[in-house]
Structures are given as structure tokens and as C-alpha cells.
Design an enzyme around this catalytic site. Structure first.
Site, PDB file in Angstrom:
ATOM      1  CD  GLU A 277      -3.068  -0.453  -0.115  1.00 30.78           C
ATOM      2  OE1 GLU A 277      -3.362   0.745  -0.230  1.00 30.78           O
ATOM      3  OE2 GLU A 277      -3.461  -1.320  -0.915  1.00 30.78           O
ATOM      4  CG  HIS A 278       4.654   1.489   0.310  1.00 28.31           C
ATOM      5  ND1 HIS A 278       4.499   0.491   1.255  1.00 28.31           N
ATOM      6  CD2 HIS A 278       5.780   1.175  -0.374  1.00 28.31           C
ATOM      7  CE1 HIS A 278       5.503  -0.371   1.142  1.00 28.31           C
ATOM      8  NE2 HIS A 278       6.293   0.032   0.158  1.00 28.31           N
TER       9      HIS A 278
END
Length: 285
Positions: free
Chosen positions: A190-191
Site C-alpha cells: 500500500e505504497h
């Protein structure tokens, strides 16, 4: 129903709904009959809230939490959204789900409690999966070559997979780490990174990996140590649905640098778009 929620947007509000006075609505929002939205809630543009949805952010504590439904999100009928939860951009909450944790952008969640079961692309369609054994099918539409097949040797004594840094990885690794013992309901990644490149190999078990370059999104089911997934800089990466025995190895082109991370998806989109504009300008002075 409360007819004067905060905001000056354009709404489609069916009968028998309740929208509290603290609720802030964006534009082009649809809210189905029987829904209740109250407390510190923000519903952004183009969101769809189905019938009998409950979003209850009323709190009596000293630090009330804001619940947010991001732009383009779709909440299925009968869904229940807990206080303080953020539903990400274009995320899909399937009917009857109970959401108690933040939902990432473009994720599809269902169940009680709701878990991620897939992702949608930028057009709202479910991202198709490619297994490690059928991964070549995505090469025709990928903007880069993401998959590298590693050398394997097997005999009656067992199997061996070899990885040569100068041959099998498109960069020289500076860091290596392993992810394991991840609960199946948890999400990793999630980045994105400004500069760092990564190379993922699932050594054992299986894990689903979603890669997003800001314009396209692809999902891979990594289930073999003979396959490596390459993620260049400015790639939003998400890994989810870990099997109980999953072990994911990650090679990185740079040492850990906290300021190299992009953890907000809206910022990621802006950085990608700015980079494209700069590249176009440099090619057309």
C-alpha cells in the site's frame, strides 16, 4: 430525512433516508432509500450508497473520529460502515458487508468483518488475475516487462532455484527482507517509492500482488519461487491474501529511506501525473 446537510453538491436522495447535520456531501452522490448517515461523515464526489446502508459516526468521546467515503466509492445495499473508517477512492463494498477497518483505494471487500477479495481497475472492472504459470499473457498489455523467470533444477534429491543478481534482477540490490506469518486478512505494501526499485519472489505458499502505474492496474498470483515480479519506481504496490505458509522475499535497489515512500494514493497520482507532464515537456521543448 434531514434536507440540509453541509455542502452545496448535487445529490440523488431517495425517500426514507436520514442524513445528519454534521454530514458533508460532495457532488453527484446517490443515496438509496432506507440509508442512515450520521455523525462526522464526509462523502466525496461521485459516490454511490445503496439501499439500507448505515454509516454511524456518532461518538460521545473527546476525540470523535471522522468517517470518510472517498470519491467514486460504491457501498452495496445493507452495508454497515464503522466510525472512523475511510473507504478509499473507487473502492467497492459488497452488499451486507460490515466494514471495521480502512478500505484501500480500488479494493473490493465483503463479509463480516469485511476482507479484501480483489481490486478493480481504473474503469471499475475487477482486475483479472494471472498465476505464476500463466503470467506471460499479461506481457502484451503491460507497459514494462514485470515478470522474470528464474532458473530451476530438480532431481530426486529435491529442487533448487538460482537467482543471479547481474542476470535475473534489473538492478543491483542494496537491501533484502522477508515477509512471513502474515494473517490472511492483512494487507502489506500500500505504497510507492520515488526512486527505489523492488523485485518480489514468493518463496513458499502464495500471495496476490497488485501493481499500479497510475494508469493501469494488474494483479498477479505469486505462487512459485521460479518467478520474480519487478516493480520500478513510481509503482503503487499492494500484497494481500497471503496463504498461511506464504514467505515473500523482497530485493530493493536502495537502503531504507523513509522519505522515499509515498503512502497516500492521491499524492501518488499527482506525482505520476507531474512526472508525465515533465517528461512530455522535455521531449517537446
Amino acid at each position: 430525512m434531514k434536507s440540509q446537510p453541509k455542502g452545496e453538491g448535487i445529490y440523488t436522495l431517495n425517500d426514507r433516508i436520514y442524513v445528519g447535520e454534521k454530514v458533508i456531501l460532495g457532488e453527484e452522490i446517490q443515496i438509496g432509500a432506507g440509508s442512515v448517515i450520521q455523525g462526522d461523515v464526509i462523502v466525496e464526489n461521485d459516490s454511490v450508497i445503496g439501499f439500507n446502508v448505515t454509516i454511524d459516526a456518532e461518538t460521545t468521546g473527546l476525540n470523535p473520529q471522522t468517517t470518510k467515503v472517498s470519491s467514486g466509492a460504491n457501498l452495496g445495499s445493507g452495508a454497515v460502515i464503522s466510525s472512523g473508517v475511510t473507504i478509499g477512492i473507487n473502492a467497492v463494498v459488497r452488499p451486507g458487508s460490515v466494514v471495521v477497518r480502512d478500505v484501500p483505494p480500488y479494493a473490493i471487500v465483503e463479509g463480516n468483518p469485511a476482507l479484501i477479495v480483489g481490486y478493480v481497475d481504473h474503469f471499475g472492472k475487477k482486475v483479472g488475475q494471472q498465476s505464476s504459470t500463466n503470467i506471460e499473457l499479461n506481457h502484451k498489455v503491460q507497459p514494462h516487462q514485470p515478470i522474470f523467470h528464474l532458473q530451476k533444477a530438480s532431481d530426486m534429491r529435491g529442487s533448487l532455484v538460482a537467482l543471479e543478481f547481474s542476470k535475473n534482477i534489473p538492478f543491483r540490490p542494496e537491501r533484502f527482507f522477508i515477509i512471513y506469518d502474515v494473517p490472511s486478512e492483512d494487507v502489506r505494501g500500500e505504497h510507492a517509492h520515488y526512486k527505489c526499485e523492488q523485485f518480489l519472489v514468493c518463496l513458499n505458499g502464495s500471495v496476490k500482488a497488485v501493481v499500479d502505474d497510475g494508469a493501469n492496474r494488474f494483479e498477479y498470483n505469486l505462487n512459485s519461487p521460479t518467478v520474480g515480479l519487478y516493480m520500478p519506481p513510481l509503482t503503487w504496490g499492494t500484497q494481500y491474501s497471503y496463504s498461511s505458509d506464504a514467505t515473500l522475499a523482497v530485493f530493493a535497489s536502495r537502503p531504507y529511506e523513509s522519505d522515499d515512500y509515498i503512502r497516500d494514493y492521491s499524492l501518488f497520482k499527482k506525482v505520476v501525473n507531474d512526472a508525465k507532464k515533465a517528461a512530455k515537456h522535455s521531449n517537446n521543448p
